[in-house]
Enzyme design. Structure first.
Site, mmCIF file in Angstrom:
data_model
loop_
_atom_site.group_PDB
_atom_site.id
_atom_site.type_symbol
_atom_site.label_atom_id
_atom_site.label_comp_id
_atom_site.label_asym_id
_atom_site.label_seq_id
_atom_site.Cartn_x
_atom_site.Cartn_y
_atom_site.Cartn_z
ATOM 1 N N SER A 312 0.813 -1.210 0.000
ATOM 2 C CA SER A 312 0.000 0.000 0.000
ATOM 3 C C SER A 312 0.857 1.275 0.000
ATOM 4 O O SER A 312 1.524 1.576 -0.969
ATOM 5 C CB SER A 312 -0.957 -0.040 1.192
ATOM 6 O OG SER A 312 -1.937 0.954 1.105
ATOM 7 N N ASP A 323 10.171 5.610 -10.035
ATOM 8 C CA ASP A 323 9.756 6.199 -11.313
ATOM 9 C C ASP A 323 10.448 7.527 -11.584
ATOM 10 O O ASP A 323 10.762 7.856 -12.729
ATOM 11 C CB ASP A 323 8.234 6.401 -11.335
ATOM 12 C CG ASP A 323 7.490 5.115 -11.676
ATOM 13 O OD1 ASP A 323 8.152 4.071 -11.826
ATOM 14 O OD2 ASP A 323 6.250 5.161 -11.796
ATOM 15 N N LYS A 337 -0.699 -4.185 -3.134
ATOM 16 C CA LYS A 337 -1.986 -3.686 -2.627
ATOM 17 C C LYS A 337 -2.118 -2.229 -3.034
ATOM 18 O O LYS A 337 -1.570 -1.337 -2.415
ATOM 19 C CB LYS A 337 -2.047 -3.827 -1.101
ATOM 20 C CG LYS A 337 -3.242 -3.144 -0.446
ATOM 21 C CD LYS A 337 -4.543 -3.814 -0.842
ATOM 22 C CE LYS A 337 -5.720 -3.151 -0.163
ATOM 23 N NZ LYS A 337 -6.038 -1.817 -0.671
#
Length: 460
Positions: A312, A323, A337
């Protein structure tokens, strides 16, 4: 996992629609079996409208309800049948959506608003099995030896096959100091294990920072879960250690928590750009969270540790910084998740938990059921070291007359080592010792990579 409880006043604005919907179903339930069949047969067969299709589906539902009520071996009231139907419908949508009856709704409120006795583990459904996402550091489950990836087969004497997450959580929660036995399956073990745990009040230090015994220029920051103090505590640690040249952010076995803290923590390391997007079916569920330049704290090299217990919010932080090419990720693939659930009350004592959106990282990739893949995969374990007890021929074996002298030297060395170990133990809460580093291959790899990044940055 993000949970949102809908404001009751906002919900009551739509009450008339809910009442109308209930009356429609209640009216249809008064039809006899033959009436239901007529309703179904009377629908246009060629090209039914959306509304006609909805009515046809409702007619089918009521027909099945009537048949079950009339012929099922157990005498089930219509109320119980409706509850079972709602339960089955929500559970079949996805692993996180569920119908919450009076007891489970009350338990959820206790979990979010009050103090309770628990084990200190976060669980999820993975490939159909009740799986430990992560034990929270320092909690009863962690101290009892529970590990990320453990599959829970039984809670006391109750099987978890087809069990909902909320039911499992409810069974594991209980009065502090009461015992519970979990039967688990663990990778690498040939048979199931039984783990006895004593419930306790779960109190967690979500953030702590340490320097390295071998290199004071590196700061190790551990975040165990994302509570409301994470951003402020990490900020304090960074500001306190001003001469640091690089950071290790440890998110292993971190099951997640508050979204705003995940966004805020990421923002401490990047100046601009998207951190995470939330995309759902309606426009109201489309949100983008971006970095603010004023919240940037450091641009120094960063390495992040993750594993299958990172979920999460942990995946949002690690994935976003990956990224943006702001951090090197080391460890193992994360849990996966990346969905958003809300709590929607349907009465004063009942509710449904429904998945309404998914999280997407800056490059557009999803987390849900995919997870984040580290840049450098390293399995957990000890660093292979030279065996000091291995057989070898030494000068002392050949020169017996020097034995006494050598024994004196060895005693002096042991004495010095004991003093050093004692000194290290006293300040162990503030540093990562060489022994701790050698017991953790992932951490050792992170330190080596970070040192290389610091050298590269210094040479530019």
């Amino acid at each position: 996992m993000t949970k949102i409880i809908i404001n009751k006043e906002k919900y009551m604005k739509n009450k008339k629609y809910a009442i109308l919907g209930f009356l429609s179903v209640a009216t249809m339930l008064t039809f006899s079996l033959s009436s239901s069949l007529l309703a179904t047969d009377s629908m246009p067969a060629d090209a039914p409208t959306i509304e006609a299709s909805r009515l046809q589906s409702l007619a089918k539902f009521t027909k099945v309800m009537s048949i079950v009520e009339q012929y099922n071996i157990d005498e089930l009231t219509m109320e119980k049948l409706i509850d079972k139907a709602l339960d089955g419908m929500l559970n079949n949508i996805d692993a996180h959506s569920t119908y919450m009856n009076e007891k489970s709704f009350k338990d959820m409120k206790v979990h979010t608003d009050g103090e309770f006795g628990g084990l200190g583990i976060t669980v999820g459904i993975k490939e159909g099995a009740l799986t430990v996402i992560a034990p929270i550091e320092g909690t009863p489950a962690d101290l009892a030896g529970m590990e990320a990836g453990d599959i829970i087969l039984k809670i006391d004497d109750k099987s978890t096959i087809d069990m909902k997450i909320d039911e499992a959580v409810s069974l594991m929660r209980g009065k502090p100091k009461t015992p519970i036995e979990l039967t688990i399956v663990r990778k690498g073990e040939v048979k199931p294990l039984k783990i006895d745990i004593i419930r306790d009040i779960i109190k967690i230090d979500s953030v702590y920072a340490k320097t390295l015994e071998s290199d004071k220029n590196i700061l190790y920051i551990r975040v165990t879960n994302f509570d409301k103090k994470v951003v402020s505590e990490v900020s304090k640690a960074i500001k306190k250690h001003k001469n640091i040249k690089g950071y290790i952010l440890d998110l292993r076995n971190n099951p997640g928590g508050l979204l705003d803290q995940a966004v805020g923590l990421t923002n401490l390391f990047i100046k601009k750009g998207v951190i995470v997007s939330q995309k759902g079916r309606d426009e109201s569920e489309q949100k983008t969270y971006s970095a603010e330049a004023s919240k940037l704290l450091t641009t120094k090299p960063l390495v992040i540790l993750v594993n299958e217990g990172s979920a999460s919010a942990s995946e949002i932080v690690s994935g976003a910084l990956q990224d943006h090419k702001r951090a090197i990720l080391i460890g193992e693939k994360t849990f996966g998740k990346g969905s958003v659930q809300i709590i929607l009350p349907i009465t004063d004592i009942e509710a449904i938990k429904l998945t309404i959106a998914k999280y997407y990282l800056p490059t557009g990739r999803t987390i849900q059921a995919v997870g984040v893949t580290p840049d450098i995969h390293v399995a957990y374990g000890k660093v292979p070291l030279k065996d000091e007890d291995a057989f070898s021929i030494k000068e002392s074996d050949l020169k017996k007359h020097l034995i006494n002298e050598l024994e004196k030297v060895e005693k002096e060395q042991k004495s010095e080592k004991a003093k050093k170990d004692k000194k290290i133990k006293k300040k162990d809460d503030k540093i990562i010792t060489t022994k701790q580093m050698n017991d953790d291959m992932q951490l050792k790899e992170a330190i080596d990579v970070l040192k290389a990044l610091i050298i590269i940055k210094g040479s530019k």
